[in-house]
Design a protein around this motif. Structure first.
Motif, PDB file in Angstrom:
ATOM      1  N   THR A   1     -56.446 -13.853  33.730  1.00  0.00           N
ATOM      2  CA  THR A   1     -55.338 -13.659  34.661  1.00  0.00           C
ATOM      3  C   THR A   1     -54.526 -12.424  34.278  1.00  0.00           C
ATOM      4  O   THR A   1     -54.540 -11.991  33.128  1.00  0.00           O
ATOM      5  N   VAL A   2     -53.804 -11.894  35.244  1.00  0.00           N
ATOM      6  CA  VAL A   2     -52.895 -10.781  34.982  1.00  0.00           C
ATOM      7  C   VAL A   2     -51.821 -11.234  33.994  1.00  0.00           C
ATOM      8  O   VAL A   2     -51.386 -10.457  33.138  1.00  0.00           O
ATOM      9  N   THR A   3     -51.430 -12.496  34.079  1.00  0.00           N
ATOM     10  CA  THR A   3     -50.447 -13.045  33.147  1.00  0.00           C
ATOM     11  C   THR A   3     -50.943 -12.929  31.713  1.00  0.00           C
ATOM     12  O   THR A   3     -50.171 -12.586  30.812  1.00  0.00           O
ATOM     13  N   SER A   4     -52.229 -13.170  31.489  1.00  0.00           N
ATOM     14  CA  SER A   4     -52.790 -13.031  30.143  1.00  0.00           C
ATOM     15  C   SER A   4     -52.627 -11.605  29.641  1.00  0.00           C
ATOM     16  O   SER A   4     -52.210 -11.389  28.496  1.00  0.00           O
ATOM     17  N   ILE A   5     -52.956 -10.641  30.494  1.00  0.00           N
ATOM     18  CA  ILE A   5     -52.816  -9.232  30.098  1.00  0.00           C
ATOM     19  C   ILE A   5     -51.350  -8.928  29.784  1.00  0.00           C
ATOM     20  O   ILE A   5     -51.051  -8.286  28.763  1.00  0.00           O
ATOM     21  N   CYS A   6     -50.437  -9.390  30.621  1.00  0.00           N
ATOM     22  CA  CYS A   6     -49.004  -9.172  30.382  1.00  0.00           C
ATOM     23  C   CYS A   6     -48.579  -9.777  29.052  1.00  0.00           C
ATOM     24  O   CYS A   6     -47.869  -9.134  28.269  1.00  0.00           O
ATOM     25  N   TYR A   7     -49.004 -10.995  28.775  1.00  0.00           N
ATOM     26  CA  TYR A   7     -48.634 -11.665  27.521  1.00  0.00           C
ATOM     27  C   TYR A   7     -49.200 -10.923  26.319  1.00  0.00           C
ATOM     28  O   TYR A   7     -48.527 -10.798  25.301  1.00  0.00           O
ATOM     29  N   TRP A   8     -50.436 -10.421  26.417  1.00  0.00           N
ATOM     30  CA  TRP A   8     -51.030  -9.674  25.311  1.00  0.00           C
ATOM     31  C   TRP A   8     -50.212  -8.419  25.041  1.00  0.00           C
ATOM     32  O   TRP A   8     -49.916  -8.100  23.904  1.00  0.00           O
ATOM     33  N   GLU A   9     -49.857  -7.712  26.113  1.00  0.00           N
ATOM     34  CA  GLU A   9     -49.127  -6.461  25.952  1.00  0.00           C
ATOM     35  C   GLU A   9     -47.683  -6.689  25.484  1.00  0.00           C
ATOM     36  O   GLU A   9     -47.103  -5.829  24.835  1.00  0.00           O
ATOM     37  N   GLN A  10     -47.128  -7.842  25.791  1.00  0.00           N
ATOM     38  CA  GLN A  10     -45.769  -8.166  25.351  1.00  0.00           C
ATOM     39  C   GLN A  10     -45.749  -8.794  23.954  1.00  0.00           C
ATOM     40  O   GLN A  10     -44.681  -9.040  23.405  1.00  0.00           O
ATOM     41  N   GLY A  11     -46.931  -9.077  23.417  1.00  0.00           N
ATOM     42  CA  GLY A  11     -47.002  -9.697  22.102  1.00  0.00           C
ATOM     43  C   GLY A  11     -46.721 -11.190  22.121  1.00  0.00           C
ATOM     44  O   GLY A  11     -46.505 -11.802  21.079  1.00  0.00           O
ATOM     45  N   ARG A  12     -46.740 -11.798  23.298  1.00  0.00           N
ATOM     46  CA  ARG A  12     -46.478 -13.234  23.415  1.00  0.00           C
ATOM     47  C   ARG A  12     -47.713 -14.057  23.090  1.00  0.00           C
ATOM     48  O   ARG A  12     -47.606 -15.238  22.779  1.00  0.00           O
ATOM     49  N   SER A  13     -48.880 -13.446  23.198  1.00  0.00           N
ATOM     50  CA  SER A  13     -50.129 -14.090  22.812  1.00  0.00           C
ATOM     51  C   SER A  13     -51.123 -12.999  22.466  1.00  0.00           C
ATOM     52  O   SER A  13     -50.837 -11.812  22.622  1.00  0.00           O
ATOM     53  N   ARG A  14     -52.276 -13.413  21.960  1.00  0.00           N
ATOM     54  CA  ARG A  14     -53.320 -12.463  21.586  1.00  0.00           C
ATOM     55  C   ARG A  14     -54.614 -12.858  22.277  1.00  0.00           C
ATOM     56  O   ARG A  14     -54.844 -14.032  22.529  1.00  0.00           O
ATOM     57  N   PRO A  15     -55.473 -11.880  22.562  1.00  0.00           N
ATOM     58  CA  PRO A  15     -56.761 -12.227  23.183  1.00  0.00           C
ATOM     59  C   PRO A  15     -57.599 -13.061  22.216  1.00  0.00           C
ATOM     60  O   PRO A  15     -57.554 -12.851  21.007  1.00  0.00           O
ATOM     61  N   ARG A  16     -58.343 -13.988  22.760  1.00  0.00           N
ATOM     62  CA  ARG A  16     -59.251 -14.790  21.942  1.00  0.00           C
ATOM     63  C   ARG A  16     -60.385 -13.903  21.464  1.00  0.00           C
ATOM     64  O   ARG A  16     -60.750 -12.914  22.093  1.00  0.00           O
TER      65      ARG A  16
END
Length: 106
Positions: free
Chosen positions: A33-48
């Motif tokens: 999801t675009v949300t996943s990309i946003c979270y990765w770029e914001q440092g809220r989560s990391r890609p698996r």
């Protein structure tokens, strides 16, 4: 001397833009999801880890390069490298760099 570190989210955003990709483009190509990309770029989560190779391929880099921290120019001496890796390992393990021991066998 000041050492500047680029965190994963900043690196992803920079590489994505340098490839001319929008967040939507990257999400579509990775099947996330675009949300996943946003979270990765914001440092809220990391890609698996399962997505890391595909992400690196799309961004024209390696998984190791995505996960490493960049230092200022001239920081590629062994002591600097070990220090950066100690910090990365400590971060991933949820501890402090002083608790990480690195042994090099040559």
């Amino acid at each position: 001397m000041t050492i500047c570190y680029e965190v994963l989210g900043d690196r992803l955003a920079r590489l994505r833009r340098s490839q001319g990709l929008s967040k939507t483009d990257l999400a579509d190509r990775l099947g996330v999801t675009v949300t996943s990309i946003c979270y990765w770029e914001q440092g809220r989560s990391r890609p698996r880890l399962a997505r890391l190779q595909a992400l690196a391929d799309l961004l024209g880099t390696s998984p190791a390069e995505l996960l490493s921290r960049d230092s200022a120019p001239g920081g590629d001496h062994l002591a600097d490298l070990v220090g950066r890796m100690r910090a990365e390992i400590a971060y991933a393990a949820g501890t402090t760099p002083s608790k990480v021991r690195i042994t090099i066998e040559i």
